[in-house]
Design an enzyme around this catalytic site. Structure first.
Site, mmCIF file in Angstrom:
data_model
loop_
_atom_site.group_PDB
_atom_site.id
_atom_site.type_symbol
_atom_site.label_atom_id
_atom_site.label_comp_id
_atom_site.label_asym_id
_atom_site.label_seq_id
_atom_site.Cartn_x
_atom_site.Cartn_y
_atom_site.Cartn_z
ATOM 1 N N CYS A 178 -0.287 4.184 11.204
ATOM 2 C CA CYS A 178 -0.005 5.460 11.870
ATOM 3 C C CYS A 178 -1.119 5.769 12.863
ATOM 4 O O CYS A 178 -1.541 6.906 13.003
ATOM 5 C CB CYS A 178 0.170 6.583 10.850
ATOM 6 S SG CYS A 178 -1.317 6.938 9.914
ATOM 7 N N ASP A 237 1.948 -1.246 4.943
ATOM 8 C CA ASP A 237 1.712 0.002 5.675
ATOM 9 C C ASP A 237 0.225 0.306 5.486
ATOM 10 O O ASP A 237 -0.169 1.008 4.570
ATOM 11 C CB ASP A 237 2.603 1.105 5.078
ATOM 12 C CG ASP A 237 2.556 2.369 5.905
ATOM 13 O OD1 ASP A 237 2.505 2.272 7.138
ATOM 14 O OD2 ASP A 237 2.554 3.470 5.310
ATOM 15 N N ALA A 273 0.892 -1.176 0.000
ATOM 16 C CA ALA A 273 0.000 0.000 0.000
ATOM 17 C C ALA A 273 0.926 1.221 0.000
ATOM 18 O O ALA A 273 1.218 1.798 1.031
ATOM 19 C CB ALA A 273 -0.889 -0.035 1.232
ATOM 20 N N GLY A 277 4.318 7.306 -1.266
ATOM 21 C CA GLY A 277 5.624 6.782 -1.619
ATOM 22 C C GLY A 277 6.760 7.102 -0.659
ATOM 23 O O GLY A 277 7.909 6.786 -0.942
ATOM 24 N N GLY A 278 6.440 7.696 0.499
ATOM 25 C CA GLY A 278 7.509 8.012 1.450
ATOM 26 C C GLY A 278 8.330 6.776 1.779
ATOM 27 O O GLY A 278 9.561 6.771 1.693
ATOM 28 N N LYS A 279 7.610 5.718 2.125
ATOM 29 C CA LYS A 279 8.343 4.516 2.563
ATOM 30 C C LYS A 279 8.993 3.829 1.373
ATOM 31 O O LYS A 279 10.064 3.236 1.500
ATOM 32 C CB LYS A 279 7.416 3.602 3.353
ATOM 33 C CG LYS A 279 6.959 4.309 4.627
ATOM 34 C CD LYS A 279 6.005 3.553 5.465
ATOM 35 C CE LYS A 279 5.453 4.421 6.576
ATOM 36 N NZ LYS A 279 4.371 5.356 6.155
HETATM 37 N N1 SAM Z 1 3.111 3.688 2.600
HETATM 38 C C1 SAM Z 1 2.622 4.979 2.181
HETATM 39 C C2 SAM Z 1 3.722 6.014 2.346
HETATM 40 O O1 SAM Z 1 4.597 5.837 3.175
HETATM 41 O O2 SAM Z 1 3.706 7.010 1.623
HETATM 42 C C3 SAM Z 1 1.365 5.361 2.899
HETATM 43 C C4 SAM Z 1 0.269 4.348 2.726
HETATM 44 S S1 SAM Z 1 -1.270 4.815 3.400
HETATM 45 C C5 SAM Z 1 -1.040 4.571 5.090
HETATM 46 C C6 SAM Z 1 -2.287 3.476 2.968
HETATM 47 C C7 SAM Z 1 -2.564 3.315 1.495
HETATM 48 O O3 SAM Z 1 -3.421 2.165 1.348
HETATM 49 C C8 SAM Z 1 -3.289 4.464 0.822
HETATM 50 O O4 SAM Z 1 -2.537 4.935 -0.263
HETATM 51 C C9 SAM Z 1 -4.620 3.860 0.341
HETATM 52 O O5 SAM Z 1 -5.011 4.329 -0.936
HETATM 53 C C10 SAM Z 1 -4.318 2.382 0.299
HETATM 54 N N2 SAM Z 1 -5.512 1.537 0.502
HETATM 55 C C11 SAM Z 1 -6.716 1.899 0.944
HETATM 56 N N3 SAM Z 1 -7.542 0.831 0.991
HETATM 57 C C12 SAM Z 1 -6.834 -0.214 0.562
HETATM 58 C C13 SAM Z 1 -7.139 -1.593 0.365
HETATM 59 N N4 SAM Z 1 -8.330 -2.092 0.652
HETATM 60 N N5 SAM Z 1 -6.160 -2.367 -0.117
HETATM 61 C C14 SAM Z 1 -4.956 -1.872 -0.383
HETATM 62 N N6 SAM Z 1 -4.616 -0.588 -0.204
HETATM 63 C C15 SAM Z 1 -5.552 0.220 0.258
#
Ligand code: SAM
Length: 449
Positions: free
Chosen positions: A227, A174, A105, A109-111
């Site tokens: 988070c 994440d 997820a 893209g930070g991670k």
């Molecule tokens: N890892 C990212 C970063 O460090 O920039 C942040 C990720 S954010 C916490 C969670 C991500 O999961 C979001 O971009 C969201 O669109 C995605 N997401 C939401 N529902 C989801 C699902 N059912 N399955 C997979 N990804 C999902």
């Protein structure tokens, strides 16, 4: 927020008061440098001393008056603006050069950028994001970071199971969460909070982990992170997952300056002490949870080694491209693939991705226009640009003119130039008859400050 404080009173006891005290304070903000583009020395020279983040050697705290969103070093991938506690999960994952890594997820893209730094250009990162517009932002952020060894997919996680069963050495989950660690940064998260939302998130998190488990090879490492503070989405999700998957075990790793997870919040499974927490009243961070789990080997199972095969690459005799490369680069010309008029540099050991929604596989190097090769913005952001022979620093006013997208008169000889800001490549321009023609991508020109 109905029920929030009651819940935390039960979980935290007297420490709930500490959480209450800090919940309205300004949030911690940070940046993480791209060590391939700048060093700590470079950073301090430009901005002065910045305090380092204890759990991430490349992380720094921003002071309250620092706003770097429009800084060229930001959009050219010299650093990523990232809340300090969000730097924890990749430190816990600890990918090594050569690993095949999935960020399930991944947007924005930070991670993923942090994973690319750890891979140092070797191995591959598959960055997946289910939301298509977020997947585009993810691609832009990864291109800026400079490495070539990544793919961006736009898939619902279960769709990855067929192609990538037991394929990855490391996986980061994440997960989307109730975002309690975002309350200070984004007050909207407070309005969205409810016990039902928290429980809904935990159902989704369990599904994501179950999919990720299938994609990890034996002996591989998976990190689950959120988070949010909520035990329902942290310790309890991990405890549930371990019960369902006895072939997984929590693993500890040394991380400086963080707190352990709390076993009492999940049937007192003492193993949960190996998980990690950041609290805004204990650390200088908004809040995060991370758990590192290893998939144990099971000899009865089939070998999960990926099938070997020659990556699909095409050698194209591109005379104009070769001429350009020989004239301006000090490294050998790479093998390129062709997509229409565009030339692409494909990642090494590209996995089989036929049938999947691919947002980005390969860096665009440029295109043939009117019979001549024109380098792309993505080539300027690539780490390859360090080997470009005509890199130039411009004095203040001209640099501003370049960032605004202006063209100007110069006494320079004809040809391509790569414009840099204190060693960080920003974009190309072409000089003809004493006029510098600006080739900085149009979407970046609005960043002039
Ligand atoms: N890892 C990212 C970063 O460090 O920039 C942040 C990720 S954010 C916490 C969670 C991500 O999961 C979001 O971009 C969201 O669109 C995605 N997401 C939401 N529902 C989801 C699902 N059912 N399955 C997979 N990804 C999902």
């Amino acid at each position: 927020m109905e029920g929030f404080w009651e819940k935390y009173q039960t979980f935290l006891g007297t420490a709930a008061e500490k959480l209450k005290e800090v919940i309205n304070a300004p949030p911690f903000r940070g940046l993480r440098i791209n060590p391939e583009k700048i060093s700590q020395e470079d950073l301090y020279r430009r901005y002065g001393y910045l305090e380092t983040v204890p759990w991430c050697p490349e992380g720094y705290y921003l002071s309250e008056d620092m706003f770097l969103g429009k800084d060229p070093w930001h959009w050219a991938g010299a650093f990523y603006l990232q809340e300090p506690s969000a730097m924890l999960p990749v430190e816990v994952l600890d990918p090594k050069p050569g690993d095949k890594v999935l960020d399930l997820a991944a947007a924005p893209g930070g991670k993923s950028t942090q994973i690319l730094s750890k891979l140092k250009g070797e191995g591959i990162l598959v960055a997946n994001e289910v939301n298509s517009s977020r997947a585009k932002v993810l691609t832009e952020n990864l291109e800026r970071w400079g490495y070539e060894n990544f793919l961006v997919l736009n898939e619902s996680p279960p769709n990855l199971e067929e192609k990538f069963e037991a394929y990855f050495d490391r996986i980061l989950v994440d997960a989307p969460c109730s975002g309690e660690g975002m309350f200070r940064k984004n007050p909207k998260a407070i309005d969205e909070w409810s016990i039902e939302h928290v429980l809904g998130c935990s159902v989704r998190q369990k599904k994501l982990l179950t999919t990720a488990a299938k994609l990890l090879k034996e002996g591989g490492v998976m990190v689950y992170s959120t988070c949010t503070f909520n035990p329902e989405e942290n310790e309890r999700v991990v405890a549930w997952f371990l019960k369902q998957n006895p072939n997984f075990a929590l693993e500890s790793i040394e991380i400086k300056g963080v707190s352990p997870g709390v076993p009492e919040w999940a049937e007192s499974n003492l193993e949960l002490q190996k998980t990690f927490r950041i609290w805004p009243f204990q650390q200088k961070g908004e809040g995060h949870f991370a758990a590192r789990m290893v998939k144990l080997c099971d000899d009865g199972k089939k070998s999960h080694l990926p099938k070997k095969g020659k990556p699909k690459r095409k050698k194209i005799n591109m005379e104009e491209f070769s001429k350009f490369w020989q004239e301006y680069f000090t490294v050998p010309e790479p093998e390129v693939a062709f997509k229409g008029e565009k030339l692409l540099l494909l990642p090494q050991n590209l996995p089989d991705i036929t049938g999947l929604k691919v947002v980005c596989a390969g860096r665009e190097l440029g295109e043939i226009k009117k019979g001549r090769f024109v380098p792309s913005q993505a080539l300027a952001f690539s780490l390859l640009s360090k080997k470009f022979t005509r890199a130039l620093e411009l004095p203040g006013e001209l640099l501003q003119a370049f960032i605004k997208g202006e063209s100007f008169s110069v006494p320079w000889s004809e040809g391509w130039y790569l414009i840099c800001d204190e060693g960080v490549a920003l974009g190309f321009g072409y000089v003809k008859k004493g006029v510098f023609k600006n080739r900085l991508a149009k979407n970046l020109r609005s960043f002039a400050f």
